[in-house]
Enzyme design. Sequence first.
Site, PDB file in Angstrom:
ATOM      1  N   PHE B 118       0.841  -1.187   0.000  1.00 52.10           N
ATOM      2  CA  PHE B 118       0.000   0.000   0.000  1.00 52.10           C
ATOM      3  C   PHE B 118       0.879   1.241   0.000  1.00 52.10           C
ATOM      4  CE2 PHE B 118      -4.468   1.359   0.848  1.00 52.10           C
ATOM      5  CZ  PHE B 118      -5.103   0.302   0.223  1.00 52.10           C
ATOM      6  N   GLN B 232      -7.452  14.966   3.046  1.00 54.92           N
ATOM      7  CA  GLN B 232      -6.780  14.073   2.099  1.00 54.92           C
ATOM      8  C   GLN B 232      -7.526  13.984   0.771  1.00 54.92           C
ATOM      9  OE1 GLN B 232      -6.191   9.544   2.765  1.00 54.92           O
ATOM     10  NE2 GLN B 232      -4.176  10.502   2.772  1.00 54.92           N
ATOM     11  N   HIS B 234      -7.565  11.691  -2.616  1.00 52.15           N
ATOM     12  CA  HIS B 234      -7.096  10.405  -3.128  1.00 52.15           C
ATOM     13  C   HIS B 234      -6.806  10.570  -4.613  1.00 52.15           C
ATOM     14  CE1 HIS B 234      -6.898   6.167  -4.084  1.00 52.15           C
ATOM     15  NE2 HIS B 234      -7.053   5.845  -2.813  1.00 52.15           N
ATOM     16  N   LEU B 244     -14.339   5.737  -5.719  1.00 52.59           N
ATOM     17  CA  LEU B 244     -12.936   5.408  -5.491  1.00 52.59           C
ATOM     18  C   LEU B 244     -12.493   4.167  -6.267  1.00 52.59           C
ATOM     19  CD1 LEU B 244     -10.374   5.961  -3.634  1.00 52.59           C
ATOM     20  CD2 LEU B 244     -11.192   3.989  -2.358  1.00 52.59           C
ATOM     21  N   GLU B 247      -6.414   2.146  -3.880  1.00 53.29           N
ATOM     22  CA  GLU B 247      -4.959   2.139  -3.963  1.00 53.29           C
ATOM     23  C   GLU B 247      -4.429   0.713  -4.109  1.00 53.29           C
ATOM     24  OE1 GLU B 247      -3.103   5.153  -1.527  1.00 53.29           O
ATOM     25  OE2 GLU B 247      -1.937   3.574  -0.570  1.00 53.29           O
ATOM     26  N   ARG B 278      -0.329   9.624  -0.692  1.00 59.12           N
ATOM     27  CA  ARG B 278      -1.431  10.225  -1.449  1.00 59.12           C
ATOM     28  C   ARG B 278      -1.284  11.717  -1.672  1.00 59.12           C
ATOM     29  NH1 ARG B 278      -6.217   6.744   1.498  1.00 59.12           N
ATOM     30  NH2 ARG B 278      -5.691   4.823   0.414  1.00 59.12           N
ATOM     31  N   HIS B 346     -11.110  12.650   0.036  1.00 62.88           N
ATOM     32  CA  HIS B 346     -11.223  11.275   0.491  1.00 62.88           C
ATOM     33  C   HIS B 346     -11.349  11.126   2.006  1.00 62.88           C
ATOM     34  CE1 HIS B 346     -10.815   6.957   0.206  1.00 62.88           C
ATOM     35  NE2 HIS B 346      -9.698   6.934   0.889  1.00 62.88           N
ATOM     36  N   ARG B 381      -2.647  10.959   6.117  1.00 58.36           N
ATOM     37  CA  ARG B 381      -2.875   9.583   6.555  1.00 58.36           C
ATOM     38  C   ARG B 381      -2.338   8.615   5.515  1.00 58.36           C
ATOM     39  NH1 ARG B 381      -7.211   5.527   5.442  1.00 58.36           N
ATOM     40  NH2 ARG B 381      -7.983   6.920   3.825  1.00 58.36           N
TER      41      ARG B 381
HETATM   42  C1  LIG Z   1     -14.266   4.916  -0.655  1.00 56.11           C
HETATM   43  C2  LIG Z   1     -13.413   4.802   0.563  1.00 56.11           C
HETATM   44  C3  LIG Z   1     -12.476   3.794   0.669  1.00 56.11           C
HETATM   45  C4  LIG Z   1     -11.691   3.667   1.807  1.00 56.11           C
HETATM   46  N1  LIG Z   1     -10.787   2.647   1.874  1.00 56.11           N
HETATM   47  C5  LIG Z   1     -10.059   2.492   3.007  1.00 56.11           C
HETATM   48  C6  LIG Z   1      -9.151   1.393   3.143  1.00 56.11           C
HETATM   49  O1  LIG Z   1      -9.018   0.565   2.255  1.00 56.11           O
HETATM   50  N2  LIG Z   1      -8.455   1.283   4.289  1.00 56.11           N
HETATM   51  C7  LIG Z   1      -8.598   2.172   5.321  1.00 56.11           C
HETATM   52  O2  LIG Z   1      -7.946   2.000   6.337  1.00 56.11           O
HETATM   53  N3  LIG Z   1      -9.449   3.215   5.208  1.00 56.11           N
HETATM   54  C8  LIG Z   1     -10.181   3.390   4.077  1.00 56.11           C
HETATM   55  N4  LIG Z   1     -11.051   4.445   3.996  1.00 56.11           N
HETATM   56  C9  LIG Z   1     -11.275   5.297   5.161  1.00 56.11           C
HETATM   57  C10 LIG Z   1     -12.144   4.579   6.175  1.00 56.11           C
HETATM   58  O3  LIG Z   1     -13.070   3.752   5.504  1.00 56.11           O
HETATM   59  C11 LIG Z   1     -12.939   5.521   7.046  1.00 56.11           C
HETATM   60  O4  LIG Z   1     -12.107   6.503   7.565  1.00 56.11           O
HETATM   61  C12 LIG Z   1     -13.581   4.769   8.201  1.00 56.11           C
HETATM   62  O5  LIG Z   1     -14.348   3.711   7.706  1.00 56.11           O
HETATM   63  C13 LIG Z   1     -14.435   5.684   9.042  1.00 56.11           C
HETATM   64  O6  LIG Z   1     -15.161   4.899   9.958  1.00 56.11           O
HETATM   65  P1  LIG Z   1     -15.983   5.590  11.118  1.00 56.11           P
HETATM   66  O7  LIG Z   1     -16.517   4.493  11.942  1.00 56.11           O
HETATM   67  O8  LIG Z   1     -15.173   6.627  11.761  1.00 56.11           O
HETATM   68  O9  LIG Z   1     -17.165   6.358  10.366  1.00 56.11           O
HETATM   69  P2  LIG Z   1     -18.313   5.880   9.357  1.00 56.11           P
HETATM   70  O10 LIG Z   1     -18.167   4.494   8.900  1.00 56.11           O
HETATM   71  O11 LIG Z   1     -18.417   6.944   8.339  1.00 56.11           O
HETATM   72  O12 LIG Z   1     -19.597   5.886  10.267  1.00 56.11           O
HETATM   73  C14 LIG Z   1     -20.166   7.047  10.762  1.00 56.11           C
HETATM   74  C15 LIG Z   1     -21.398   6.678  11.556  1.00 56.11           C
HETATM   75  O13 LIG Z   1     -21.914   7.822  12.200  1.00 56.11           O
HETATM   76  C16 LIG Z   1     -23.300   7.915  12.000  1.00 56.11           C
HETATM   77  N5  LIG Z   1     -23.680   9.324  12.066  1.00 56.11           N
HETATM   78  C17 LIG Z   1     -23.097  10.380  11.464  1.00 56.11           C
HETATM   79  N6  LIG Z   1     -23.734  11.517  11.799  1.00 56.11           N
HETATM   80  C18 LIG Z   1     -24.738  11.174  12.645  1.00 56.11           C
HETATM   81  C19 LIG Z   1     -25.752  11.904  13.331  1.00 56.11           C
HETATM   82  N7  LIG Z   1     -25.876  13.242  13.224  1.00 56.11           N
HETATM   83  N8  LIG Z   1     -26.623  11.207  14.107  1.00 56.11           N
HETATM   84  C20 LIG Z   1     -26.535   9.858  14.214  1.00 56.11           C
HETATM   85  N9  LIG Z   1     -25.597   9.136  13.583  1.00 56.11           N
HETATM   86  C21 LIG Z   1     -24.713   9.783  12.813  1.00 56.11           C
HETATM   87  C22 LIG Z   1     -23.531   7.265  10.663  1.00 56.11           C
HETATM   88  O14 LIG Z   1     -24.858   6.833  10.544  1.00 56.11           O
HETATM   89  C23 LIG Z   1     -22.531   6.124  10.718  1.00 56.11           C
HETATM   90  O15 LIG Z   1     -23.105   5.033  11.393  1.00 56.11           O
HETATM   91  C24 LIG Z   1     -11.824   4.591   2.850  1.00 56.11           C
HETATM   92  C25 LIG Z   1     -12.765   5.607   2.751  1.00 56.11           C
HETATM   93  C26 LIG Z   1     -13.555   5.735   1.617  1.00 56.11           C
HETATM   94  C27 LIG Z   1     -14.520   6.849   1.533  1.00 56.11           C
END
Ligand SMILES: Cc1cc2nc3c(=O)[nH]c(=O)nc-3n(C[C@H](O)[C@H](O)[C@H](O)COP(=O)(O)OP(=O)(O)OC[C@H]3O[C@@H](n4cnc5c(N)ncnc54)[C@H](O)[C@@H]3O)c2cc1C
Lengths: 211, 576
Positions: B118, B232, B234, B244, B247, B278, B346, B381
């Site tokens: 990666f 960030q 991407h 996306l 990577e 990135r 991203h 990141r």
């Molecule tokens: C397309 C893509 C590919 C990626 N690929 C990778 C990868 O391969 N490897 C890696 O390490 N990272 C990757 N990332 C980054 C990583 O996926 C995210 O940073 C990570 O999943 C974030 O998880 P989280 O639990 O913080 O938030 P999220 O999964 O975004 O969850 C947020 C939660 O908060 C809730 N929420 C938000 N606002 C409110 C509100 N006002 N009231 C109630 N609930 C709310 C939502 O409903 C959801 O349940 C990628 C990101 C993207 C966009």
Amino acid sequence: MFVLDALNYASDWLDGSLAFRWSCRMGVCGSCGALVNGTPKLTCAAPIPETGEVLIEPLHNFPVQKDLVVDIGGFMEKLVRVEPWIIRERERALEEGEYPQKPEELEKYDQFSACINCMLCYAACPVFAADKEFIGPAAAALGFRYNLDSRDEGANERLDLLTGGAGAFDCTFVGECSIVCPKNVDPALALQRIKIDAAVTSLKSIMRRGK
Amino acid sequence: MVEKFSHDIAIVGAGAAGLRAAIAAATFSDKLSIGLLSKVYPMRSHTVSAEGGTAAVLKEYDSLDLHALDTIKGSDYLADQDAVELFVREAPSEVIQLEHWGCPWSREEDGKLAARAFGGMSVKRTLFAADKTGFHLLHTLFQHSLKYPSIVRYDEWFVLSLAVEGGAVRGLVALDLRTSELAFVSASAVIVATGGAGRMYQFTTNGVIKTGDGMAIAYRAGVPLKDMEFIQFHPTALPGTGILITEASRGEGGYLKNKDGERFLSRYTPEKMELGPRDILSRALVQEIREGRGFEGPFGAYLLLDLRHLGEKVIDSKLPFVRELALNYAKIDPVKEPIPVRPAQHYTMGGIHTDVNGRTPLPGLYSCGEAACVTINGANRLGSNSLSECLVFGRRAGLDAASFALSRREGGHNPGGDLSVSSEQYTSLAEEKMNRLLKKEGGQERLAEIRESLQSLMETKVGIFREDEGLREALREIRELKGRLPSAKVDDRGRTFNMEMVHAFELDFMLDVAESVAYSALMRRESRGAHFRTDFPKRDDRSFLLHQLSYNTPEGPRGEKLAVNVTRWQPTERKY
Ligand SMILES: Cc1cc2nc3c(=O)[nH]c(=O)nc-3n(C[C@H](O)[C@H](O)[C@H](O)COP(=O)(O)OP(=O)(O)OC[C@H]3O[C@@H](n4cnc5c(N)ncnc54)[C@H](O)[C@@H]3O)c2cc1C
Ligand code: FES
């Protein structure tokens, strides 16, 4: 241009009261299902036909809450019912590392783990249409996925759950679920194999009792 | 009638971070009651879209120090090194934990977990589940969480604000999307795990739910946001949609090419080529396009990601989702043709200021995942560190909140304590806001106009390249949009799934977050990681080896500085 783009255009610029669910717009969060010209589809992955005209309706077989938003609460309860977690007699300590699992062992359950819970299969299923208690394609496939996992020891317990009540035996093998699945999961196959596994298991226990 | 609920811990967000925190708290003590609120069903959370993998040291050829160094160098030396050391130490057992819970990780022939290369990682250390890692990780966590009866879910509930009294958090106000009824949830500890804020940009890989709600909610409750200038981009997203292309496609050996068929990265990251970090790669793509070596398309200029030489077998086994996405959304079969790509927003490196236990400066308030800023990511990141971050710090926040809440319970306190003002006072503020929206007569602009103005100004003025004047303009324009939002037009007067009202609240949150991003970007008069100032193109450790905090005030953000924790790795020039 996809059906979801049209929905967004409409709600942004024509009528903000239009209600529909969506998030990832890349076919993986499973929120955006609807009937598109009569067929269950992910609206974010369904292109608008050449004619420029398209009929969009809420998914069949679910109570409509508003516009395209349907009530999937029943499915969420079925999910818990199939115990979709690893069941083991003894759990490994973290220090012991991973459970080895060969690629061919992964292959056994891989496709059944690809379900995005989009509900298209329930909208297509005639058995579910007639009986809302029916466990249905996605929940059954998920339970079966754990039964096939080399790390799991809960298959017998789960077979009871999968076949009890309005369980797998109610499936009449129409196969619509597998046709509409946007992720190439074959829940119809899972349902058939659950029936076979359950039959074999009960046969075995009868034979054991006979001994 | 306002409904009231009470939990020892209320968790906002059910993505990887929120679910991991919930499970940690549930296993800490089955006496604790845990409320898990999410504006979408947990399995819809944007974690679902993560493709490439999860970084952790599990191979004998790797070492914790190497993972730490890669991360710190990737962060352009802005990561807190004590946090990084702890992170790399705990990431491996988290990956194993997910394996024990059933995550279908891809395997080697001998049954061990497979690892891939990666960007910015010096060895193969990214564990993966084909190219649907986030999907599998999220579903595994969610399904496992169903085992615990002490986790009470509030699916499709939208959290609006926190209740703070006596210098501590006491609960929150939330809206049931089915009915638009407000509820007060009292809790001894609240964990904000609401993810990033990518939707304030025009081109983004983020789903529509990533609107920075939790960041704005904490900010409004007086908690500082940290390092918000670091956004960030991407390098490889599909033009038009921003979908996306992971990577991992370069990790598996894909090439980036310009109009002349040249692998142009030889002029930017000669050693790492396609596996550079990135921030540098995204700038390189923009540079190529500016110098006329891109292609012109209906959605603007783009470059090519060529996977053809990997062959159908590798593409189908390692990158099946990439093929599916390219076929569905760009009508391109990567086995036969290169994929058009361009950079897109991203990830938000900044977020709610926390320590390594997820604690914010406000007692009882925690944060983890993309919403939080610990920070192991610093100014940039590394791909695949963020899922691991959600797991490591989700668990830590869950455990710390659990022990805090348990001690309060054992001390005889009600969850959230006894409020001196009634909980109705908190909900009535939200009620007023809602009624203003629902009962408003007239209104001129559509919400979409304001949203699109924000997205376009962030893209052009607070994007990959920034400078003083543009940032000042951006700040002025954001404030102007804030002024316009209250008089926007609302069509939906109903109370059932009033998504327009939700979008209005989200836009309101995003404007606050955007303001703090633009403000911090203006204050950082240097270039570091993802923050590139054309008027200050060099890194300046003497003045800016510092975190920037922003506090909410009626006049806009107020800045403060905080030292970076440097343990063993002195900042040096960053070369790839
Ligand atoms: C397309 C893509 C590919 C990626 N690929 C990778 C990868 O391969 N490897 C890696 O390490 N990272 C990757 N990332 C980054 C990583 O996926 C995210 O940073 C990570 O999943 C974030 O998880 P989280 O639990 O913080 O938030 P999220 O999964 O975004 O969850 C947020 C939660 O908060 C809730 N929420 C938000 N606002 C409110 C509100 N006002 N009231 C109630 N609930 C709310 C939502 O409903 C959801 O349940 C990628 C990101 C993207 C966009
Ligand atoms: S929007 Fe996520 S599957 Fe369609």
